[in-house]
Design a protein around this motif. Structure first.
Motif, PDB file in Angstrom:
ATOM      1  N   ILE A 128       0.880  -1.172   0.000  1.00  0.00           N
ATOM      2  CA  ILE A 128       0.000   0.000   0.000  1.00  0.00           C
ATOM      3  C   ILE A 128       0.921   1.227   0.000  1.00  0.00           C
ATOM      4  O   ILE A 128       1.628   1.477   0.981  1.00  0.00           O
ATOM      5  N   VAL A 129       0.934   1.945  -1.108  1.00  0.00           N
ATOM      6  CA  VAL A 129       1.743   3.166  -1.216  1.00  0.00           C
ATOM      7  C   VAL A 129       0.874   4.341  -0.774  1.00  0.00           C
ATOM      8  O   VAL A 129      -0.287   4.440  -1.202  1.00  0.00           O
ATOM      9  N   VAL A 130       1.416   5.190   0.119  1.00  0.00           N
ATOM     10  CA  VAL A 130       0.593   6.276   0.648  1.00  0.00           C
ATOM     11  C   VAL A 130       1.254   7.643   0.477  1.00  0.00           C
ATOM     12  O   VAL A 130       2.463   7.795   0.642  1.00  0.00           O
ATOM     13  N   ASP A 131       0.437   8.609   0.127  1.00  0.00           N
ATOM     14  CA  ASP A 131       0.836  10.017   0.009  1.00  0.00           C
ATOM     15  C   ASP A 131      -0.467  10.801   0.130  1.00  0.00           C
ATOM     16  O   ASP A 131      -1.434  10.430  -0.536  1.00  0.00           O
ATOM     17  N   PRO A 132      -0.532  11.841   0.951  1.00  0.00           N
ATOM     18  CA  PRO A 132      -1.832  12.499   1.118  1.00  0.00           C
ATOM     19  C   PRO A 132      -2.386  13.108  -0.170  1.00  0.00           C
ATOM     20  O   PRO A 132      -3.586  13.180  -0.335  1.00  0.00           O
ATOM     21  N   MET A 133      -1.500  13.573  -1.079  1.00  0.00           N
ATOM     22  CA  MET A 133      -1.980  14.313  -2.245  1.00  0.00           C
ATOM     23  C   MET A 133      -1.537  13.631  -3.544  1.00  0.00           C
ATOM     24  O   MET A 133      -0.358  13.343  -3.734  1.00  0.00           O
ATOM     25  N   LEU A 134      -2.499  13.410  -4.446  1.00  0.00           N
ATOM     26  CA  LEU A 134      -2.156  12.961  -5.804  1.00  0.00           C
ATOM     27  C   LEU A 134      -2.427  14.173  -6.698  1.00  0.00           C
ATOM     28  O   LEU A 134      -3.571  14.430  -7.075  1.00  0.00           O
ATOM     29  N   ALA A 135      -1.370  14.921  -6.981  1.00  0.00           N
ATOM     30  CA  ALA A 135      -1.535  16.195  -7.714  1.00  0.00           C
ATOM     31  C   ALA A 135      -1.303  15.957  -9.213  1.00  0.00           C
ATOM     32  O   ALA A 135      -2.219  15.586  -9.933  1.00  0.00           O
ATOM     33  N   THR A 136      -0.062  16.102  -9.687  1.00  0.00           N
ATOM     34  CA  THR A 136       0.213  15.787 -11.104  1.00  0.00           C
ATOM     35  C   THR A 136       0.312  14.281 -11.315  1.00  0.00           C
ATOM     36  O   THR A 136       0.219  13.804 -12.434  1.00  0.00           O
ATOM     37  N   ASP A 178      -4.931  -0.040  -8.304  1.00  0.00           N
ATOM     38  CA  ASP A 178      -6.144   0.681  -7.914  1.00  0.00           C
ATOM     39  C   ASP A 178      -5.788   1.866  -7.015  1.00  0.00           C
ATOM     40  O   ASP A 178      -4.816   1.819  -6.254  1.00  0.00           O
ATOM     41  N   ILE A 179      -6.621   2.916  -7.122  1.00  0.00           N
ATOM     42  CA  ILE A 179      -6.393   4.142  -6.348  1.00  0.00           C
ATOM     43  C   ILE A 179      -7.535   4.299  -5.343  1.00  0.00           C
ATOM     44  O   ILE A 179      -8.703   4.169  -5.707  1.00  0.00           O
ATOM     45  N   PHE A 180      -7.180   4.600  -4.099  1.00  0.00           N
ATOM     46  CA  PHE A 180      -8.171   4.766  -3.038  1.00  0.00           C
ATOM     47  C   PHE A 180      -8.039   6.173  -2.490  1.00  0.00           C
ATOM     48  O   PHE A 180      -6.960   6.557  -2.010  1.00  0.00           O
ATOM     49  N   ILE A 181      -9.111   6.953  -2.581  1.00  0.00           N
ATOM     50  CA  ILE A 181      -9.014   8.362  -2.180  1.00  0.00           C
ATOM     51  C   ILE A 181     -10.200   8.750  -1.300  1.00  0.00           C
ATOM     52  O   ILE A 181     -11.251   8.102  -1.339  1.00  0.00           O
ATOM     53  N   ALA A 182      -9.989   9.819  -0.517  1.00  0.00           N
ATOM     54  CA  ALA A 182     -11.099  10.323   0.300  1.00  0.00           C
ATOM     55  C   ALA A 182     -11.890  11.370  -0.473  1.00  0.00           C
ATOM     56  O   ALA A 182     -13.081  11.547  -0.226  1.00  0.00           O
ATOM     57  N   ALA A 183     -11.233  12.092  -1.387  1.00  0.00           N
ATOM     58  CA  ALA A 183     -11.960  13.098  -2.180  1.00  0.00           C
ATOM     59  C   ALA A 183     -11.262  13.316  -3.515  1.00  0.00           C
ATOM     60  O   ALA A 183     -10.029  13.383  -3.586  1.00  0.00           O
ATOM     61  N   LEU A 184     -12.086  13.414  -4.551  1.00  0.00           N
ATOM     62  CA  LEU A 184     -11.577  13.788  -5.878  1.00  0.00           C
ATOM     63  C   LEU A 184     -11.931  15.255  -6.071  1.00  0.00           C
ATOM     64  O   LEU A 184     -13.105  15.611  -6.171  1.00  0.00           O
ATOM     65  N   ASP A 185     -10.907  16.115  -6.082  1.00  0.00           N
ATOM     66  CA  ASP A 185     -11.147  17.555  -6.144  1.00  0.00           C
ATOM     67  C   ASP A 185     -11.308  18.032  -7.583  1.00  0.00           C
ATOM     68  O   ASP A 185     -11.328  17.238  -8.529  1.00  0.00           O
ATOM     69  N   GLU A 186     -11.335  19.382  -7.714  1.00  0.00           N
ATOM     70  CA  GLU A 186     -11.727  19.981  -8.994  1.00  0.00           C
ATOM     71  C   GLU A 186     -10.605  19.982 -10.028  1.00  0.00           C
ATOM     72  O   GLU A 186     -10.776  19.572 -11.164  1.00  0.00           O
ATOM     73  N   LYS A 187      -9.425  20.462  -9.611  1.00  0.00           N
ATOM     74  CA  LYS A 187      -8.351  20.658 -10.609  1.00  0.00           C
ATOM     75  C   LYS A 187      -7.028  20.993  -9.915  1.00  0.00           C
ATOM     76  O   LYS A 187      -6.980  21.167  -8.702  1.00  0.00           O
ATOM     77  N   LEU A 188      -6.002  21.146 -10.740  1.00  0.00           N
ATOM     78  CA  LEU A 188      -4.715  21.686 -10.269  1.00  0.00           C
ATOM     79  C   LEU A 188      -4.663  23.156 -10.644  1.00  0.00           C
ATOM     80  O   LEU A 188      -5.143  23.532 -11.713  1.00  0.00           O
ATOM     81  N   ASN A 189      -4.045  23.988  -9.789  1.00  0.00           N
ATOM     82  CA  ASN A 189      -3.853  25.379 -10.216  1.00  0.00           C
ATOM     83  C   ASN A 189      -2.485  25.523 -10.901  1.00  0.00           C
ATOM     84  O   ASN A 189      -1.738  24.542 -11.048  1.00  0.00           O
ATOM     85  N   GLU A 190      -2.152  26.743 -11.298  1.00  0.00           N
ATOM     86  CA  GLU A 190      -0.922  26.962 -12.085  1.00  0.00           C
ATOM     87  C   GLU A 190       0.349  26.668 -11.282  1.00  0.00           C
ATOM     88  O   GLU A 190       1.415  26.456 -11.850  1.00  0.00           O
ATOM     89  N   LYS A 191       0.210  26.626  -9.933  1.00  0.00           N
ATOM     90  CA  LYS A 191       1.388  26.299  -9.106  1.00  0.00           C
ATOM     91  C   LYS A 191       1.445  24.820  -8.762  1.00  0.00           C
ATOM     92  O   LYS A 191       2.277  24.382  -7.962  1.00  0.00           O
ATOM     93  N   GLY A 192       0.527  24.046  -9.297  1.00  0.00           N
ATOM     94  CA  GLY A 192       0.545  22.603  -9.031  1.00  0.00           C
ATOM     95  C   GLY A 192      -0.173  22.209  -7.752  1.00  0.00           C
ATOM     96  O   GLY A 192      -0.080  21.063  -7.317  1.00  0.00           O
ATOM     97  N   TYR A 193      -0.896  23.158  -7.123  1.00  0.00           N
ATOM     98  CA  TYR A 193      -1.691  22.821  -5.938  1.00  0.00           C
ATOM     99  C   TYR A 193      -3.055  22.306  -6.356  1.00  0.00           C
ATOM    100  O   TYR A 193      -3.630  22.756  -7.351  1.00  0.00           O
ATOM    101  N   VAL A 195      -6.949  22.142  -6.122  1.00  0.00           N
ATOM    102  CA  VAL A 195      -8.006  23.100  -5.796  1.00  0.00           C
ATOM    103  C   VAL A 195      -9.325  22.334  -5.591  1.00  0.00           C
ATOM    104  O   VAL A 195      -9.690  21.528  -6.447  1.00  0.00           O
ATOM    105  N   PRO A 196     -10.044  22.491  -4.454  1.00  0.00           N
ATOM    106  CA  PRO A 196      -9.704  23.361  -3.326  1.00  0.00           C
ATOM    107  C   PRO A 196      -8.586  22.798  -2.439  1.00  0.00           C
ATOM    108  O   PRO A 196      -7.906  23.563  -1.783  1.00  0.00           O
ATOM    109  N   GLY A 197      -8.413  21.498  -2.370  1.00  0.00           N
ATOM    110  CA  GLY A 197      -7.259  20.899  -1.690  1.00  0.00           C
ATOM    111  C   GLY A 197      -7.165  21.209  -0.214  1.00  0.00           C
ATOM    112  O   GLY A 197      -8.168  21.434   0.467  1.00  0.00           O
ATOM    113  N   LEU A 198      -5.937  21.233   0.267  1.00  0.00           N
ATOM    114  CA  LEU A 198      -5.674  21.549   1.673  1.00  0.00           C
ATOM    115  C   LEU A 198      -4.364  22.306   1.842  1.00  0.00           C
ATOM    116  O   LEU A 198      -3.877  22.486   2.942  1.00  0.00           O
TER     117      LEU A 198
END
Ligand code: URA
Length: 209
Positions: A128-136, A178-193, A195-198
């Motif tokens: 089980i590979v874990v990282d809080p954020m799957l951004a790019t 397989d990917i297991f997530i708590a929330a699928l957010d809207e998008k990435l912003n221009e800085k790679g964060y 959105v809305p994220g944390l």
């Protein structure tokens, strides 16, 4: 193609709201991530195989189940992934913990592995590979490349929040994971964060800036 599971359990969603909240301080953030990791571990282990054993109760001998199949390993991607490890270990204390560290090459912007330490019995374990954020998706993809290179076969990826862009890249790179997530957010912003994220998960977890 790998499946994406969004855990919509009310407790996970409730705690995630406070994790997102900019007013949540480091101590509470860390505790909440730990709690959500435990709840997610409960869901992610739903398909673990069982084997029947006999157990002597004070009354009689009963047939009952224990976990069978391969042992587990948890692989946090450094550094924010560390915050999810203890929460998972509460439910799966026998799991081994490996680590993968990546940095972003300033020129190519590609993630480069600088550290990898996995359990020696890679072939004997499910991961089980874990990282809080799957951004790019770059770090998760590279971390799993690293595991596969060393012989890992059955791998799941677990994160708190994912961006659709990262999910698509990840599915292309690792259609068997397989990917297991708590929330699928809207998008990435221009800085790679996300959105809305944390915000920056590592900074919020460790109180750095
Ligand atoms: N990493 C983070 O910590 N936060 C984001 O929003 C994206 C990547």
């Amino acid at each position: 193609m790998g499946k994406v599971y969004v855990f919509d359990h009310p407790l996970i969603q409730h705690k995630l709201t406070y994790i997102r909240d900019v007013k949540t301080g480091t101590k509470d953030f860390r505790e909440l991530v730990d709690e959500v990791a435990t709840l997610m571990a409960f869901e992610i282990t739903r398909d673990l195989p069982l084997e029947e054993v006999e157990v002597e109760t004070p009354v009689t001998v009963a047939k009952s189940n224990v976990l069978g199949g391969k042992k587990l390993a948890i692989i946090p991607i450094l550094r924010a992934g560390l915050g999810m490890v203890d929460g998972i270990l509460k439910l799966i204390p026998a799991a081994k913990v490996g680590h993968v560290g990546l940095y972003r090459d300033p020129e190519t912007l590609k993630p480069i592995e600088y550290y990898a330490k996995l359990p020696s019995d890679v072939e004997e374990r499910d991961f089980i590979v874990v990282d809080p954020m799957l951004a790019t998706g770059g770090s998760a993809i590279e971390a799993i490349n690293s595991l596969k290179k060393r012989g890992a076969k059955n791998i799941k990826f677990m994160c708190l929040i994912a961006a659709p862009e990262g999910v698509e890249e990840f599915k292309l790179a690792h259609p068997d994971v397989d990917i297991f997530i708590a929330a699928l957010d809207e998008k990435l912003n221009e800085k790679g964060y996300i959105v809305p994220g944390l915000g920056d998960a590592g900074d919020r977890m460790f109180g750095t800036k």
